[in-house]
Each structure stands twice: as C-alpha cells, then as structure tokens.
Write a protein that holds these residues in place. Structure first.
Motif, PDB file in Angstrom:
ATOM      1  N   LEU A 136       0.828  -1.205   0.000  1.00  0.00           N
ATOM      2  CA  LEU A 136       0.000   0.000   0.000  1.00  0.00           C
ATOM      3  C   LEU A 136       0.868   1.263   0.000  1.00  0.00           C
ATOM      4  N   ALA A 137       2.000   1.182   0.697  1.00  0.00           N
ATOM      5  CA  ALA A 137       2.913   2.341   0.715  1.00  0.00           C
ATOM      6  C   ALA A 137       3.391   2.646  -0.696  1.00  0.00           C
ATOM      7  N   GLY A 138       3.630   1.588  -1.473  1.00  0.00           N
ATOM      8  CA  GLY A 138       3.968   1.780  -2.879  1.00  0.00           C
ATOM      9  C   GLY A 138       5.459   1.762  -3.146  1.00  0.00           C
ATOM     10  N   ALA A 139       5.887   0.831  -3.986  1.00  0.00           N
ATOM     11  CA  ALA A 139       7.316   0.722  -4.306  1.00  0.00           C
ATOM     12  C   ALA A 139       7.850   2.026  -4.899  1.00  0.00           C
ATOM     13  N   SER A 140       7.029   2.700  -5.681  1.00  0.00           N
ATOM     14  CA  SER A 140       7.531   3.928  -6.321  1.00  0.00           C
ATOM     15  C   SER A 140       7.778   5.024  -5.287  1.00  0.00           C
ATOM     16  N   ASN A 141       6.986   5.036  -4.218  1.00  0.00           N
ATOM     17  CA  ASN A 141       7.189   6.047  -3.168  1.00  0.00           C
ATOM     18  C   ASN A 141       8.432   5.764  -2.327  1.00  0.00           C
ATOM     19  N   LEU A 142       8.917   4.524  -2.389  1.00  0.00           N
ATOM     20  CA  LEU A 142      10.076   4.133  -1.566  1.00  0.00           C
ATOM     21  C   LEU A 142      11.334   3.925  -2.407  1.00  0.00           C
ATOM     22  N   ARG A 143      11.223   4.117  -3.700  1.00  0.00           N
ATOM     23  CA  ARG A 143      12.349   3.838  -4.610  1.00  0.00           C
ATOM     24  C   ARG A 143      13.563   4.697  -4.245  1.00  0.00           C
ATOM     25  N   GLY A 144      14.710   4.027  -4.116  1.00  0.00           N
ATOM     26  CA  GLY A 144      15.967   4.737  -3.858  1.00  0.00           C
ATOM     27  C   GLY A 144      16.156   5.165  -2.417  1.00  0.00           C
ATOM     28  N   LYS A 145      15.124   4.994  -1.578  1.00  0.00           N
ATOM     29  CA  LYS A 145      15.210   5.478  -0.192  1.00  0.00           C
ATOM     30  C   LYS A 145      15.699   4.377   0.745  1.00  0.00           C
ATOM     31  N   ILE A 146      16.230   4.805   1.869  1.00  0.00           N
ATOM     32  CA  ILE A 146      16.531   3.859   2.938  1.00  0.00           C
ATOM     33  C   ILE A 146      15.230   3.565   3.679  1.00  0.00           C
ATOM     34  N   LEU A 147      14.980   2.275   3.900  1.00  0.00           N
ATOM     35  CA  LEU A 147      13.839   1.831   4.711  1.00  0.00           C
ATOM     36  C   LEU A 147      14.398   1.061   5.901  1.00  0.00           C
ATOM     37  N   ILE A 148      14.251   1.612   7.075  1.00  0.00           N
ATOM     38  CA  ILE A 148      14.618   0.883   8.287  1.00  0.00           C
ATOM     39  C   ILE A 148      13.481  -0.086   8.590  1.00  0.00           C
ATOM     40  N   ASP A 149      13.814  -1.367   8.650  1.00  0.00           N
ATOM     41  CA  ASP A 149      12.811  -2.397   8.936  1.00  0.00           C
ATOM     42  C   ASP A 149      13.024  -2.892  10.361  1.00  0.00           C
ATOM     43  N   LEU A 150      12.143  -2.496  11.246  1.00  0.00           N
ATOM     44  CA  LEU A 150      12.280  -2.931  12.643  1.00  0.00           C
ATOM     45  C   LEU A 150      11.172  -3.898  13.042  1.00  0.00           C
ATOM     46  N   ALA A 151      10.486  -4.447  12.036  1.00  0.00           N
ATOM     47  CA  ALA A 151       9.354  -5.339  12.309  1.00  0.00           C
ATOM     48  C   ALA A 151       9.822  -6.760  12.620  1.00  0.00           C
ATOM     49  N   ASN A 152       9.005  -7.469  13.351  1.00  0.00           N
ATOM     50  CA  ASN A 152       9.254  -8.888  13.637  1.00  0.00           C
ATOM     51  C   ASN A 152       8.101  -9.730  13.102  1.00  0.00           C
ATOM     52  N   PRO A 153       8.417 -10.883  12.513  1.00  0.00           N
ATOM     53  CA  PRO A 153       7.363 -11.722  11.920  1.00  0.00           C
ATOM     54  C   PRO A 153       6.669 -12.588  12.976  1.00  0.00           C
ATOM     55  N   LEU A 154       6.035 -11.917  13.930  1.00  0.00           N
ATOM     56  CA  LEU A 154       5.405 -12.655  15.032  1.00  0.00           C
ATOM     57  C   LEU A 154       4.027 -13.152  14.610  1.00  0.00           C
ATOM     58  N   ASP A 155       3.768 -14.407  14.951  1.00  0.00           N
ATOM     59  CA  ASP A 155       2.489 -15.051  14.620  1.00  0.00           C
ATOM     60  C   ASP A 155       1.761 -15.333  15.935  1.00  0.00           C
ATOM     61  N   PHE A 156       0.719 -14.558  16.196  1.00  0.00           N
ATOM     62  CA  PHE A 156      -0.036 -14.679  17.446  1.00  0.00           C
ATOM     63  C   PHE A 156      -1.247 -15.600  17.281  1.00  0.00           C
ATOM     64  N   SER A 157      -1.364 -16.296  16.139  1.00  0.00           N
ATOM     65  CA  SER A 157      -2.589 -17.048  15.853  1.00  0.00           C
ATOM     66  C   SER A 157      -2.806 -18.202  16.832  1.00  0.00           C
ATOM     67  N   GLN A 158      -1.719 -18.709  17.442  1.00  0.00           N
ATOM     68  CA  GLN A 158      -1.872 -19.802  18.415  1.00  0.00           C
ATOM     69  C   GLN A 158      -1.739 -19.287  19.843  1.00  0.00           C
ATOM     70  N   GLY A 159      -1.871 -17.981  20.043  1.00  0.00           N
ATOM     71  CA  GLY A 159      -1.787 -17.409  21.381  1.00  0.00           C
ATOM     72  C   GLY A 159      -0.370 -17.036  21.762  1.00  0.00           C
ATOM     73  N   MET A 160      -0.147 -16.859  23.083  1.00  0.00           N
ATOM     74  CA  MET A 160       1.155 -16.431  23.596  1.00  0.00           C
ATOM     75  C   MET A 160       1.948 -17.634  24.103  1.00  0.00           C
ATOM     76  N   PRO A 161       3.276 -17.650  24.006  1.00  0.00           N
ATOM     77  CA  PRO A 161       4.047 -16.662  23.251  1.00  0.00           C
ATOM     78  C   PRO A 161       3.882 -16.889  21.755  1.00  0.00           C
ATOM     79  N   PRO A 162       4.073 -15.837  20.973  1.00  0.00           N
ATOM     80  CA  PRO A 162       3.924 -15.996  19.526  1.00  0.00           C
ATOM     81  C   PRO A 162       5.043 -16.848  18.940  1.00  0.00           C
ATOM     82  N   SER A 163       4.805 -17.441  17.772  1.00  0.00           N
ATOM     83  CA  SER A 163       5.876 -18.097  17.010  1.00  0.00           C
ATOM     84  C   SER A 163       6.297 -17.166  15.877  1.00  0.00           C
ATOM     85  N   LEU A 164       7.209 -17.625  15.060  1.00  0.00           N
ATOM     86  CA  LEU A 164       7.662 -16.821  13.926  1.00  0.00           C
ATOM     87  C   LEU A 164       6.994 -17.347  12.656  1.00  0.00           C
TER      88      LEU A 164
END
Ligand code: NAP
Length: 230
Positions: A92-120
């Motif tokens: 949704l952010a759009g590749a063209s809006n991010l082209r050439g820019k630095i993107l700091i990715d601080l996200a974690n692929p946490l899966d909460f679908s089976q409750g806590m603690p999450p898996s990856l």
C-alpha cells in the motif's frame, strides 16, 4: 529531515516522538488514521490523527496519513508495522514512493494465531527482512532495532551501560548511514554490530523467542544483551 513511518502503533508513536524531539518532520500512517488502537491488556493508544495533533500542539512538525502518504513524504522511511501485515502495508505504501530510499525495517514476523508466546511466521531459511527487500528491490532495506523494545530503541542509555544493537542489509552505504546518524547520533547506540547482508536478518528475527522468554522471566521489557569478546 522528512521521515515517513509506515505504521502508527506503539513503536511508530515512540520512535516518531523521539524523531520530532530531535527536530525532524514525521508522518506516521495507518489504514484508518482516525481509529484509536486498542492494545487489550496493554491499554489504548491514540489514533494517528490524535497523536499528530497532540505533537503539533507541542510545536512539533507531525502529520498522519496513509501508508502511501508517509512513504512519499519521507526522505527516510521506517517499517513499523506488525510483521504479519508488513508486506501488505508496504504494498500500500507503494514501491515507487520508496524507490531509492533507505527503509529501516524494525518489524518482527510474530504469529499470534496460536496465542502467547507468539511463534515466527518465517524463519531459518528466510526472514521478513529478506521478504521486504525482495518486495522492494529498489529500496535500501536496513534491518535494525527489532531486538529491543520501543523505549530502548530510542534511549539505550537507560540500560546503564552500552549494549549491542544489530544491523543487517545488502547496501553497505545505507547501513553505514543508519549506523552513524540514526543509531549513534540520534538514538545514542554506542555498540552497533553489522551482521552482514539482509540474510542475517534471520538471526536478528530468530532472537525474538529468547527475548520474549527473557521478558517473561524478568518482567522487564527494558532489557538487552551485550556482546563480549576476548
Ligand atoms: N512494541 C515493541 O516494543 C516492539 C519492539 C521491537 C519490534 N517491534 C516490531 O515493530 C512492529 C510494530 O510494532 P507495534 O507494537 O508498534 O505495533 P503493531 O500492532 O505490531 O503494528 C501496528 C501497525 O501495523 C499495521 N498493520 C497490522 N496489520 C496490518 C495489515 N494486515 N495490513 C497493513 N497494516 C497492518 C497497523 O496498521 P493500521 O494502523 O492500519 O491498523 C499498525 O499501523 C512489529 O513488527 C513489532 O514486532 C515492536
């Protein structure tokens, strides 16, 4: 600097607040900027609109918008979305809006679908950082800060001694820029360890299960590890 944050959760609001304190212009973003965030037992967060209005009332240069508006506005972008939604949010952010820019990715692929603690939801032979870089081949993705809580990201000094933060990414210049400016000068990280190319995001993300157990065992979210060598 104009900084666009993809996301408007606790990390976006915490990191955004620090960047505003440093004099930057910050746009945080949401699919619905008017919706307050209900974090269940962790309380409530203001909507992106409320957050930006409160910051502006304090004289800061803050805005709230769509993911695309934040990506377009930022000279530097930050992915602060839930890992399960990061690829959709960045589309949704759009590749063209991010082209050439630095993107700091601080996200974690946490899966909460089976409750806590999450898996990856992705690990071992792949990582969210790699998936983000693959989805945005013309963006300079730097994985960092995902191994500490939001308050520690922006204030590692509260831990009382230098601790270790990791960076990973394919673009050496982008990593060096993030290390020098964002991590060292802006946030105060003294010990930054470059793990290598974006595949090394696997290790940084797979650290999450032990982080979650350390949090549960100590009750402290303001914690980190320090690499010691001889
Ligand atoms: N909380 C921490 O201390 C901490 C520490 C280290 C790393 N992280 C990582 O940082 C990221 C942000 O964490 P957070 O606690 O601030 O908030 P979060 O609840 O994990 O993420 C909130 C953001 O993700 C977006 N989002 C969620 N699902 C989406 C979907 N399907 N499509 C598009 N966007 C979606 C939301 O968009 P809407 O606004 O439109 O709902 C919201 O802006 C996460 O990946 C987390 O693992 C968090």
């Amino acid at each position: 600097m104009d900084i666009g944050i993809i996301g408007s959760g606790r990390v976006a609001q915490t990191v955004g607040g620090k960047l505003l304190d440093l004099g930057h212009t910050v746009t945080i973003s949401s699919r619905d900027t008017s919706r307050a965030k209900d974090l269940g037992a962790m309380g409530k967060l203001p909507s992106a609109d409320e957050w930006a209005a409160a910051q502006r009332a304090d004289g800061a240069d803050a805005a709230a918008g769509s993911f695309a508006q934040a990506a377009a506005a930022g000279e530097l972008a930050i992915n602060a979305t839930a890992g399960a939604g990061s690829l959709a949010a960045l589309a949704l952010a759009g590749a063209s809006n991010l082209r050439g820019k630095i993107l700091i990715d601080l996200a974690n692929p946490l899966d909460f679908s089976q409750g806590m603690p999450p898996s990856l939801s992705v690990c071992n032979t792949d990582s969210l950082g790699e998936q983000v870089q693959a989805a945005l081949p013309e963006t300079r993705v730097v994985k960092t800060l995902n191994t500490v809580s939001a308050n520690v990201m922006i204030d590692p000094g509260q831990l009382g001694e230098p601790t270790t933060i990791f960076v990973a990414g394919d673009d050496a210049e982008a990593k060096a820029w993030v290390t020098r400016h964002v991590l060292r000068e802006w946030f105060g990280w003294e010990h930054v360890l470059d793990l290598g190319d974006i595949r090394s995001a696997r290790g940084a993300e797979m650290y999450m299960p032990i982080w979650l157990r350390m949090w549960a065992a100590t009750g402290a979210s303001a914690l980190n590890i320090k690499l010691v060598m001889v």
